[in-house]
Design a protein around this motif. Structure first.
Motif, PDB file in Angstrom:
ATOM      1  N   ASP A  88       0.853  -1.187   0.000  1.00  0.00           N
ATOM      2  CA  ASP A  88       0.000   0.000   0.000  1.00  0.00           C
ATOM      3  C   ASP A  88       0.887   1.235   0.000  1.00  0.00           C
ATOM      4  O   ASP A  88       1.631   1.468   0.962  1.00  0.00           O
ATOM      5  CB  ASP A  88      -0.903   0.011   1.238  1.00  0.00           C
ATOM      6  N   VAL A  89       0.800   2.022  -1.053  1.00  0.00           N
ATOM      7  CA  VAL A  89       1.631   3.223  -1.185  1.00  0.00           C
ATOM      8  C   VAL A  89       0.754   4.448  -0.940  1.00  0.00           C
ATOM      9  O   VAL A  89      -0.239   4.656  -1.640  1.00  0.00           O
ATOM     10  CB  VAL A  89       2.250   3.308  -2.596  1.00  0.00           C
ATOM     11  N   CYS A  90       1.145   5.250   0.040  1.00  0.00           N
ATOM     12  CA  CYS A  90       0.387   6.471   0.326  1.00  0.00           C
ATOM     13  C   CYS A  90       0.696   7.516  -0.740  1.00  0.00           C
ATOM     14  O   CYS A  90       1.858   7.807  -1.015  1.00  0.00           O
ATOM     15  CB  CYS A  90       0.757   7.019   1.703  1.00  0.00           C
ATOM     16  N   THR A  91      -0.376   8.056  -1.322  1.00  0.00           N
ATOM     17  CA  THR A  91      -0.190   9.133  -2.305  1.00  0.00           C
ATOM     18  C   THR A  91      -0.986  10.376  -1.888  1.00  0.00           C
ATOM     19  O   THR A  91      -1.332  11.195  -2.723  1.00  0.00           O
ATOM     20  CB  THR A  91      -0.613   8.669  -3.721  1.00  0.00           C
ATOM     21  N   ASN A  92      -1.267  10.481  -0.587  1.00  0.00           N
ATOM     22  CA  ASN A  92      -1.942  11.684  -0.102  1.00  0.00           C
ATOM     23  C   ASN A  92      -0.969  12.869  -0.108  1.00  0.00           C
ATOM     24  O   ASN A  92       0.201  12.727  -0.465  1.00  0.00           O
ATOM     25  CB  ASN A  92      -2.502  11.440   1.292  1.00  0.00           C
ATOM     26  N   LEU A  93      -1.465  14.015   0.338  1.00  0.00           N
ATOM     27  CA  LEU A  93      -0.751  15.275   0.105  1.00  0.00           C
ATOM     28  C   LEU A  93       0.709  15.282   0.558  1.00  0.00           C
ATOM     29  O   LEU A  93       1.608  15.581  -0.240  1.00  0.00           O
ATOM     30  CB  LEU A  93      -1.514  16.432   0.762  1.00  0.00           C
ATOM     31  N   SER A  94       0.972  14.958   1.811  1.00  0.00           N
ATOM     32  CA  SER A  94       2.363  15.056   2.306  1.00  0.00           C
ATOM     33  C   SER A  94       3.278  14.106   1.542  1.00  0.00           C
ATOM     34  O   SER A  94       4.396  14.476   1.162  1.00  0.00           O
ATOM     35  CB  SER A  94       2.418  14.739   3.803  1.00  0.00           C
ATOM     36  N   CYS A  95       2.818  12.907   1.312  1.00  0.00           N
ATOM     37  CA  CYS A  95       3.639  11.944   0.568  1.00  0.00           C
ATOM     38  C   CYS A  95       3.795  12.390  -0.883  1.00  0.00           C
ATOM     39  O   CYS A  95       4.873  12.264  -1.466  1.00  0.00           O
ATOM     40  CB  CYS A  95       3.021  10.548   0.659  1.00  0.00           C
ATOM     41  N   SER A  96       2.715  12.924  -1.438  1.00  0.00           N
ATOM     42  CA  SER A  96       2.761  13.396  -2.819  1.00  0.00           C
ATOM     43  C   SER A  96       3.797  14.516  -2.968  1.00  0.00           C
ATOM     44  O   SER A  96       4.590  14.535  -3.909  1.00  0.00           O
ATOM     45  CB  SER A  96       1.365  13.874  -3.231  1.00  0.00           C
ATOM     46  N   LEU A  97       3.808  15.437  -2.014  1.00  0.00           N
ATOM     47  CA  LEU A  97       4.760  16.546  -2.069  1.00  0.00           C
ATOM     48  C   LEU A  97       6.199  16.068  -1.936  1.00  0.00           C
ATOM     49  O   LEU A  97       7.129  16.759  -2.334  1.00  0.00           O
ATOM     50  CB  LEU A  97       4.449  17.561  -0.952  1.00  0.00           C
ATOM     51  N   ARG A  98       6.373  14.896  -1.387  1.00  0.00           N
ATOM     52  CA  ARG A  98       7.733  14.348  -1.196  1.00  0.00           C
ATOM     53  C   ARG A  98       8.001  13.181  -2.142  1.00  0.00           C
ATOM     54  O   ARG A  98       8.805  12.310  -1.862  1.00  0.00           O
ATOM     55  CB  ARG A  98       7.948  13.960   0.257  1.00  0.00           C
ATOM     56  N   GLY A  99       7.285  13.159  -3.274  1.00  0.00           N
ATOM     57  CA  GLY A  99       7.673  12.252  -4.357  1.00  0.00           C
ATOM     58  C   GLY A  99       6.961  10.918  -4.405  1.00  0.00           C
ATOM     59  O   GLY A  99       7.456   9.976  -5.031  1.00  0.00           O
ATOM     60  N   ALA A 100       5.783  10.805  -3.786  1.00  0.00           N
ATOM     61  CA  ALA A 100       5.091   9.514  -3.758  1.00  0.00           C
ATOM     62  C   ALA A 100       4.749   8.999  -5.161  1.00  0.00           C
ATOM     63  O   ALA A 100       4.857   7.795  -5.425  1.00  0.00           O
ATOM     64  CB  ALA A 100       3.813   9.614  -2.914  1.00  0.00           C
ATOM     65  N   GLU A 101       4.330   9.900  -6.050  1.00  0.00           N
ATOM     66  CA  GLU A 101       3.959   9.446  -7.396  1.00  0.00           C
ATOM     67  C   GLU A 101       5.170   8.864  -8.138  1.00  0.00           C
ATOM     68  O   GLU A 101       5.067   7.859  -8.831  1.00  0.00           O
ATOM     69  CB  GLU A 101       3.326  10.578  -8.223  1.00  0.00           C
ATOM     70  N   ASP A 102       6.315   9.512  -7.966  1.00  0.00           N
ATOM     71  CA  ASP A 102       7.537   9.000  -8.598  1.00  0.00           C
ATOM     72  C   ASP A 102       7.886   7.635  -8.007  1.00  0.00           C
ATOM     73  O   ASP A 102       8.249   6.701  -8.737  1.00  0.00           O
ATOM     74  CB  ASP A 102       8.682   9.988  -8.363  1.00  0.00           C
ATOM     75  N   LEU A 103       7.734   7.519  -6.696  1.00  0.00           N
ATOM     76  CA  LEU A 103       8.037   6.253  -6.030  1.00  0.00           C
ATOM     77  C   LEU A 103       7.071   5.152  -6.487  1.00  0.00           C
ATOM     78  O   LEU A 103       7.470   4.005  -6.714  1.00  0.00           O
ATOM     79  CB  LEU A 103       7.906   6.451  -4.518  1.00  0.00           C
ATOM     80  N   LEU A 104       5.807   5.528  -6.644  1.00  0.00           N
ATOM     81  CA  LEU A 104       4.821   4.548  -7.097  1.00  0.00           C
ATOM     82  C   LEU A 104       5.144   4.087  -8.523  1.00  0.00           C
ATOM     83  O   LEU A 104       5.094   2.887  -8.819  1.00  0.00           O
ATOM     84  CB  LEU A 104       3.412   5.149  -7.034  1.00  0.00           C
ATOM     85  N   ALA A 105       5.482   5.029  -9.397  1.00  0.00           N
ATOM     86  CA  ALA A 105       5.842   4.659 -10.771  1.00  0.00           C
ATOM     87  C   ALA A 105       7.075   3.758 -10.767  1.00  0.00           C
ATOM     88  O   ALA A 105       7.161   2.793 -11.542  1.00  0.00           O
ATOM     89  CB  ALA A 105       6.092   5.921 -11.608  1.00  0.00           C
ATOM     90  N   TYR A 106       8.022   4.064  -9.888  1.00  0.00           N
ATOM     91  CA  TYR A 106       9.230   3.247  -9.777  1.00  0.00           C
ATOM     92  C   TYR A 106       8.864   1.826  -9.342  1.00  0.00           C
ATOM     93  O   TYR A 106       9.366   0.834  -9.890  1.00  0.00           O
ATOM     94  CB  TYR A 106      10.175   3.900  -8.764  1.00  0.00           C
ATOM     95  N   LEU A 107       7.958   1.735  -8.376  1.00  0.00           N
ATOM     96  CA  LEU A 107       7.516   0.415  -7.897  1.00  0.00           C
ATOM     97  C   LEU A 107       6.750  -0.353  -8.963  1.00  0.00           C
ATOM     98  O   LEU A 107       6.896  -1.569  -9.101  1.00  0.00           O
ATOM     99  CB  LEU A 107       6.620   0.586  -6.668  1.00  0.00           C
ATOM    100  N   GLU A 108       5.901   0.361  -9.704  1.00  0.00           N
ATOM    101  CA  GLU A 108       5.167  -0.301 -10.790  1.00  0.00           C
ATOM    102  C   GLU A 108       6.140  -0.949 -11.769  1.00  0.00           C
ATOM    103  O   GLU A 108       5.956  -2.090 -12.187  1.00  0.00           O
ATOM    104  CB  GLU A 108       4.267   0.708 -11.517  1.00  0.00           C
ATOM    105  N   ALA A 109       7.180  -0.205 -12.118  1.00  0.00           N
ATOM    106  CA  ALA A 109       8.176  -0.748 -13.060  1.00  0.00           C
ATOM    107  C   ALA A 109       8.953  -1.894 -12.416  1.00  0.00           C
ATOM    108  O   ALA A 109       9.201  -2.927 -13.050  1.00  0.00           O
ATOM    109  CB  ALA A 109       9.112   0.369 -13.502  1.00  0.00           C
TER     110      ALA A 109
END
Ligand code: FES
Length: 162
Positions: A88-109
């Protein structure tokens, strides 16, 4: 006696544990035990199948739809068979501001699947705030929390699980 859903031993364990749970609730309010009853079923079977939800609903004397409503409301319940590890990857505001989307894309790959999908080994999901905003970005693997993540920390964590 077992059922098509449970072996005889599983049925005995389920009945005994459900009785322990129900002892905490008034006899005429069995439905209030829906969350722990679904949790018990998921612990035993790994997920909440339609047959399992029907069984819990019957035990709590409510319509099957009630179990389905509760199971689909809470992210911790799996209404589809999950992979061996649930991420479970948090993509809410604080995590998003600190790169959660990039981390999620990295994990997807890295894991070879898109968020919101599963394979035999992994279930990868986006989730709401995990209450660790000060140490964002964060995720959970099988309900164990990991925070302050970087690609390097993700590699170290997931390479151990692979
Ligand atoms: S926003 Fe990610 S833990 Fe709160």
């Amino acid at each position: 006696m077992g059922s098509p859903f449970f072996s005889a031993e599983e049925q005995r364990v389920f009945d005994a544990k459900l009785s322990e749970i129900l002892a905490h609730y008034p006899a005429d309010r069995k439905s209030a035990a829906m969350l722990p009853a679904l949790r018990l079923l998921q612990e035993m079977k790994g997920w909440l199948s339609p047959d399992g939800m029907r069984l819990v609903a019957k035990a709590l004397e409510v319509p099957p739809e009630r179990a389905y409503e509760v199971a689909t409301f809470y992210v911790m319940f799996h209404t589809h068979k999950p992979g061996k590890h649930v991420v479970d990857v948090c993509t809410n505001l604080s995590c998003s501001l600190r790169g959660a989307e990039d981390l999620l894309a990295y994990l997807e790959a890295k894991l070879g699947l898109r968020a919101g999908t599963s394979n035999e080994k992994w279930t990868l999901r986006e989730t709401e705030c995990l209450a660790s905003c000060g140490t964002a970005p964060c995720l959970q693997v099988d309900e164990v929390h990991h925070e302050g993540l970087t690609r390097g920390r993700v590699d170290a964590l997931f390479d151990k699980l692979s």
